[in-house]
Design an enzyme around this catalytic site. Structure first.
Site, mmCIF file in Angstrom:
data_model
loop_
_atom_site.group_PDB
_atom_site.id
_atom_site.type_symbol
_atom_site.label_atom_id
_atom_site.label_comp_id
_atom_site.label_asym_id
_atom_site.label_seq_id
_atom_site.Cartn_x
_atom_site.Cartn_y
_atom_site.Cartn_z
ATOM 1 N N GLU A 196 12.090 2.408 14.131
ATOM 2 C CA GLU A 196 11.147 3.450 13.701
ATOM 3 C C GLU A 196 9.865 3.297 14.510
ATOM 4 O O GLU A 196 9.718 2.351 15.292
ATOM 5 C CB GLU A 196 10.848 3.326 12.203
ATOM 6 C CG GLU A 196 10.203 1.996 11.848
ATOM 7 C CD GLU A 196 9.978 1.788 10.358
ATOM 8 O OE1 GLU A 196 9.801 2.771 9.636
ATOM 9 O OE2 GLU A 196 9.959 0.614 9.938
ATOM 10 N N LYS A 255 6.579 -1.874 1.777
ATOM 11 C CA LYS A 255 5.383 -1.300 2.420
ATOM 12 C C LYS A 255 4.226 -2.290 2.314
ATOM 13 O O LYS A 255 3.258 -2.099 1.577
ATOM 14 C CB LYS A 255 5.044 0.068 1.813
ATOM 15 C CG LYS A 255 4.175 0.909 2.759
ATOM 16 C CD LYS A 255 4.226 2.370 2.400
ATOM 17 C CE LYS A 255 3.219 3.208 3.158
ATOM 18 N NZ LYS A 255 3.339 3.177 4.609
ATOM 19 N N LEU A 309 11.061 1.338 7.054
ATOM 20 C CA LEU A 309 10.462 1.828 5.818
ATOM 21 C C LEU A 309 11.151 3.150 5.479
ATOM 22 O O LEU A 309 11.275 4.027 6.342
ATOM 23 C CB LEU A 309 8.962 2.069 6.008
ATOM 24 C CG LEU A 309 8.286 2.534 4.716
ATOM 25 C CD1 LEU A 309 8.075 1.354 3.768
ATOM 26 C CD2 LEU A 309 6.960 3.209 5.003
ATOM 27 N N TYR A 364 0.831 -1.208 0.000
ATOM 28 C CA TYR A 364 0.000 0.000 0.000
ATOM 29 C C TYR A 364 0.856 1.243 0.000
ATOM 30 O O TYR A 364 2.070 1.186 0.206
ATOM 31 C CB TYR A 364 -0.944 -0.001 1.210
ATOM 32 C CG TYR A 364 -0.282 0.334 2.534
ATOM 33 C CD1 TYR A 364 0.546 -0.585 3.177
ATOM 34 C CD2 TYR A 364 -0.469 1.578 3.142
ATOM 35 C CE1 TYR A 364 1.149 -0.283 4.385
ATOM 36 C CE2 TYR A 364 0.141 1.884 4.354
ATOM 37 C CZ TYR A 364 0.947 0.950 4.974
ATOM 38 O OH TYR A 364 1.553 1.249 6.160
HETATM 39 N N1 PDD Z 1 2.832 5.028 7.484
HETATM 40 N N2 PDD Z 1 7.477 3.774 8.953
HETATM 41 C C1 PDD Z 1 6.358 3.020 8.893
HETATM 42 C C2 PDD Z 1 6.378 1.648 9.485
HETATM 43 C C3 PDD Z 1 5.219 3.512 8.242
HETATM 44 O O1 PDD Z 1 4.112 2.751 8.157
HETATM 45 C C4 PDD Z 1 5.247 4.822 7.695
HETATM 46 C C5 PDD Z 1 4.057 5.388 6.976
HETATM 47 C C6 PDD Z 1 6.424 5.582 7.818
HETATM 48 C C7 PDD Z 1 6.542 6.957 7.234
HETATM 49 O O2 PDD Z 1 6.564 6.908 5.828
HETATM 50 P P1 PDD Z 1 6.007 8.115 4.940
HETATM 51 O O3 PDD Z 1 6.764 9.322 5.338
HETATM 52 O O4 PDD Z 1 6.285 7.704 3.547
HETATM 53 O O5 PDD Z 1 4.534 8.246 5.253
HETATM 54 C C8 PDD Z 1 7.514 5.015 8.432
HETATM 55 C C9 PDD Z 1 1.626 5.435 6.788
HETATM 56 C C10 PDD Z 1 1.375 6.900 6.861
HETATM 57 C C11 PDD Z 1 0.463 4.591 7.292
HETATM 58 O O6 PDD Z 1 0.668 3.399 7.429
HETATM 59 O O7 PDD Z 1 -0.624 5.115 7.491
#
Ligand code: PDD
Length: 301
Positions: free
Chosen positions: A180, A147, A205, A33
């Site tokens: 993270e 992801k 990620l 996703y």
């Molecule tokens: N989450 N780390 C994890 C495990 C994440 O699921 C996300 C993003 C991030 C930050 O990535 P980005 O800056 O590309 O949003 C880091 C999204 C927002 C979610 O699962 O809703």
């Protein structure tokens, strides 16, 4: 409530949008996703998000469900139909529908679902107060760079944080280093005043917000290090904050009830949040980066 969702070639009323019970995403979490922020009517960093989507799919050997250009058209059409000005676009691709069997099906068409959600800006109170995080063991698999929609450890971590009255859980690897958050990347401003975030590897990620912010930090001339940091270092850091497509940049004032710095949102964290908001707003002001025309593509996929 959004009016429409996109499901495999059709724009459907959100409440009636559904997928097959043997979709492999439903049965095996066999899919990926993306969450793309929408700010002032424009998609933020659409290119890097689509690059990451393509990479995640490649790693799992799932085909792109439609051409990238088509994906962009569908995104814009869905945003237009749902009047989306601030919030997020959610895209999910699974390996498709097949009788339940772990191995890849001989024939399956990747399934594509897209939804949007309108969100309100973070309240001034939250920004002035800052947020708390707790530390939890990182119990995820060894390919956190993909992801994947397989998010059980993240779900459990976020729930634990919520029950502890915290906004996020920082996951800690076997050596005591922060990987993270459950849905965010983790940052500190070290005792020496350097901005530090974990280097991109299979352990985290590679956040798109993280990448854009790294660029902004370097452009602004602040010192930055991409390296692992321990929970102990984080607790004695000057500042801490997190980033994601839905949180942007949020200041952290306590880790496991230990105040970070003076227990108030850090000055540098505040500056970086402001810079990131300016960056997003500039994208919205640029018609090239904004939502283009997308009418007339119903059933485009
Ligand atoms: N989450 N780390 C994890 C495990 C994440 O699921 C996300 C993003 C991030 C930050 O990535 P980005 O800056 O590309 O949003 C880091 C999204 C927002 C979610 O699962 O809703």
């Amino acid at each position: 409530m959004p009016r429409y969702a996109y499901v495999n070639g059709r724009y459907l009323p959100h409440a009636q949008a559904a997928v097959h019970i043997e979709d492999r995403g439903y049965q095996f979490a066999d899919g990926v996703y993306e969450v793309v922020p929408v700010f002032k009517g424009a998609l933020v960093d659409e290119g890097p998000h689509l690059d990451r989507l393509e990479r995640s799919l490649r790693e799992l050997r799932i085909d792109m469900p439609v051409a990238r250009a088509t994906l962009k058209l569908i995104s814009r059409e869905l945003m237009r139909r749902n009047d989306l000005t601030q919030g997020m676009l959610y895209l999910q691709v699974t390996r498709g529908v097949a009788p339940r069997d772990h191995k890849f099906p001989a024939q399956a068409t990747p399934a594509l679902v897209m939804t949007t959600r309108q969100t309100k800006p973070h309240s001034e109170a939250l920004l002035n107060q800052g947020i708390k995080v707790i530390a939890v063991p990182d119990i995820r698999w060894e390919r956190c760079d993909i992801k994947s929609i397989s998010l059980l450890p993240n779900v459990l971590a976020k729930q634990q944080a919520t029950e502890a009255g915290a906004y996020e859980a920082w996951q800690i690897d076997g050596e005591g280093y922060v990987t993270e958050g459950s849905s965010t990347n983790a940052w500190i401003v070290s005792a020496e005043g350097k901005v530090v975030t974990r280097d991109a590897s299979h352990a985290i990620l590679s956040g798109i917000t993280r990448l854009s912010l790294l660029k902004l930090i370097r452009e602004a001339g602040f010192e930055v290090e991409e390296r692992a940091f321990t929970l102990e270092e984080a607790k004695t850091a000057r500042e801490a904050f997190l980033t994601s497509s839905s949180s942007f940049v949020l200041p952290i004032v306590a880790i496991d009830e230990t105040p970070v710095g003076n227990g108030h949102p850090g000055i540098l964290s505040g500056k970086l949040r402001a810079r990131y908001l300016d960056y997003m707003a500039a994208l919205g002001a640029d018609p090239g980066g904004g939502t283009g025309a997308g009418a007339g593509i119903e059933g485009a996929a």
